[in-house]
Scaffold this motif. Structure first.
Motif: not given
Length: 630
Positions: A582-586, A447-459
């Motif tokens: 719980f949670g990654t902060g992303l 999930r952390l890796i997916s969130d990083l990818l999503d955030l990077n794409k959005i930014e």
């Protein structure tokens, strides 16, 4: 022109203040003084009228004294000589002396002679009977020790003045013991005669003649006030006084009506005084304005024009000239000194400006170079995160698959055989729990890796937004169904879905809005031990829909609410209570980016110990436009 307006306004306001003050003085001091003087005059006239009516009683008593101290009257009381009546008390005596009743009493109080006539000369026995009934009931109060009595009585036919004296000889012998009473009515002719003598309009009324609602201040008179002054209208003033009868009972109210000459004179004086002051103020204001115009305003206007003509861009200082030796000429000198200082400051400013331009050019070049380096580093960071996340996801998927395979193989191949071994049984649960922990941590890392990818794409604005018309009610229900399994693990939490019957559709990426709702629902389930989690949507007005996820969990402190949507930030109360798993902060940072992509707004309302409410809005019309633009 402004100075002229200010001067004129100031003079006008000052004149108004003075005139207003003078008007107040004239109307409230001068006029009040005249009004007080008028009241004093009317009170004096009322006392004159009162004394005149009392003098009528005194005149009757004086006339009675001549008859009562006459030897013929004395002999009549002694001998009751009929000739005395015929020669001295015929009808003509009553009419000529304006008498209505004569009574002669003997020494025993018996009536020796009694006769009463009306104003037409006809005998009036009822007057004698009524008078004798009154004095028989209450008696006549004596004014002097020798039996003298005089006063006023109100009978049925009107007010009656009378006098009573003992019958004496001309030498003062009282041995007869008799008394003589004379009386007459106060007729309208008598009141008119008094009015003419005093030159005052007088009205006399008995208490029975005064009707309720009239202007007569009867209550004040009955309360013991001798004179009452009352203003009838602007032109008339009334004065009232009360005459009491011989028994000190209210008998007759006298009213004096006078024109308000004194008050009118006061008003005229006040008007003339106001006009006189106004004329003086007008002349004074004109002189003051002309003086200001010549000595101040014209010179200030000239100074203003001189200053406006000055060219401030010239390096050589300019000068203004004002004649005179006063404050305005001193001001012109100060202005010239200021121009000299300004010219010097402009030279210094130009030098500083040129120096600053050079430094700015140098710093701009340095910043441009640093900016290029930062852009390169940002691209490198984005490339690194993207490639690293992809590289990590492949072995992580393999690790996750083999962990699940080992867990299933252990349960199928080894657990049945080891259950029969007592010593190995206690290790089976430990190994299975370890498999579970490794699997959950692997999922968390994924999930952390997916969130990083999503955030990077959005930014980096590299997200493929697949916008379409979305049924909002179906979107909310789908998100609730996707997360219901997590709520089934905890029967103390109830998931509530609240959506209206009719909602407009949104033109958005359904998966992205679904991702926002799942993230908020997942957080609510994590930090709620018992109670409920509610997902709802409603019309927020201003052509927008408002989504909300409300829980009854631990809540978020005010300090955490300010940073809750920042990258890698986690609320401290949640971490301390539930642990770091719980949670990654992303998640909330991604939610914020998705909502703001559609020109929406996301925020949190929370109180520690009472729960939280995460809300976000999506504009109905601007969602499609934002998506097409981006």
């Amino acid at each position: 022109m402004r100075l002229k307006r200010i001067a004129l306004s100031s003079i006008f306001i000052l004149a108004l203040l003075i005139m207003g003050t003078e008007y107040v003085v004239s109307n409230y001091i001068v006029r009040n003084g005249f009004d007080a003087l008028e009241r004093q005059q009317v009170a004096s006239d009322v006392r004159r009228v009162r004394n005149e009516f009392l003098s009528e009683i005194e005149d009757l008593d004086t006339f009675l004294w001549d008859w009562a101290s006459w030897d013929d009257t004395y002999n009549f009381v002694k001998n009751e000589n009929v000739e005395y009546i015929k020669s001295n008390l015929p009808l003509t005596t009553f009419l000529e002396q304006n008498l209505n009743m004569v009574i002669v009493l003997g020494s025993d109080g018996r009536s020796i002679y009694a006769r009463a006539v009306d104003e037409d000369g006809r005998d009036d026995e009822s007057l004698i009977n009524e008078f004798q009934a009154v004095i028989a009931k209450d008696g006549l109060p004596q004014i002097t020790p020798d039996g003298k009595a005089a006063g006023l009585l109100v009978l049925s036919d009107g007010p009656l003045i009378f006098a009573k004296r003992p019958v004496l000889t001309s030498g003062g012998d009282k041995s007869s013991g008799g008394s003589l009473i004379m009386a007459r009515f106060l007729l309208d002719d008598d009141i008119d005669s008094i009015s003419k003598r005093l030159e005052l309009p007088i009205v006399a009324q008995t208490l029975n003649q005064i009707h309720r609602g009239t202007a007569v201040p009867l209550e004040q008179l009955l309360a013991g006030k001798k004179d009452v002054i009352s203003v009838k209208d602007q032109d008339t003033i009334n004065g009232f006084t009360l005459l009491r009868d011989v028994y000190d009972q209210p008998a007759l109210v006298l009213t004096v009506t006078e024109p308000r000459k004194v008050s009118h004179h006061g008003r005229v004086v006040a008007i003339y005084n106001t006009l006189f002051i106004a004329a003086i103020l007008i002349v004074f204001s004109l002189l003051m304005y002309l003086l200001l115009q010549r000595k101040v305003l014209s010179r200030m206007i000239h100074l203003s024009k001189e200053v406006q003509r000055v060219d401030m861009s010239r390096e050589t200082p300019m000068h203004v000239t004002i004649s005179g030796d006063d404050e305005i000429s001193q001001l012109a000198q100060n202005v010239n000194a200021m121009f000299v200082q300004i010219a010097e400051d402009q030279k210094a400013l130009r030098r500083a400006h040129d120096s600053l331009e050079r430094k700015v050019a140098e710093r701009t070049a340095e910043l441009e170079e640093a900016n290029q380096e930062l852009l390169c580093l940002d691209k490198a960071k984005s490339h690194f995160l993207s490639s690293t996340s992809h590289e990590l996801r492949t072995p992580l998927t393999s690790i996750f698959g083999f962990i699940k395979l080992l867990e299933r193989s252990f349960k199928k191949r080894f657990q049945p055989h080891l259950n029969d071994v007592e010593e190995a049984t206690k290790y089976i649960g430990t190994h299975l729990e370890n498999f579970k922990i490794v699997r959950k941590e692997t999922e968390r890392l994924g999930r952390l890796i997916s969130d990083l990818l999503d955030l990077n794409k959005i930014e980096a604005n590299r997200v493929d937004w697949r916008d379409s018309d979305v049924d909002v009610k179906q979107l909310v229900n789908s998100a609730a169904k996707s997360i219901v399994g997590q709520f089934n693990d905890n029967p103390d939490i109830e998931l509530i879905v609240d959506t209206p019957m009719s909602l407009p559709s949104l033109h958005v990426d359904e998966d992205r809005i679904h991702q926002v709702l799942i993230n908020l629902l997942n957080n609510a389930a994590k930090f709620t031990e018992k109670g409920s989690v509610t997902i709802s949507v409603q019309d927020a007005g201003e052509n927008a829909l408002e989504f909300s996820v409300t829980d009854t969990g631990t809540g978020i402190s005010e300090n955490d609410q300010k940073q809750i949507f920042e990258i890698f930030y986690q609320a401290q109360n949640g971490s301390e209570q539930y642990g770091p798993q719980f949670g990654t902060g992303l998640g909330l940072a991604i939610c914020k980016e998705i909502v703001e992509h559609y020109n929406g707004r996301i925020w949190v309302e929370s109180e520690v110990g009472k729960g939280s409410a995460f809300r976000f809005t999506i504009p109905i019309q601007t969602a499609a436009a934002s998506s097409e633009q981006k």
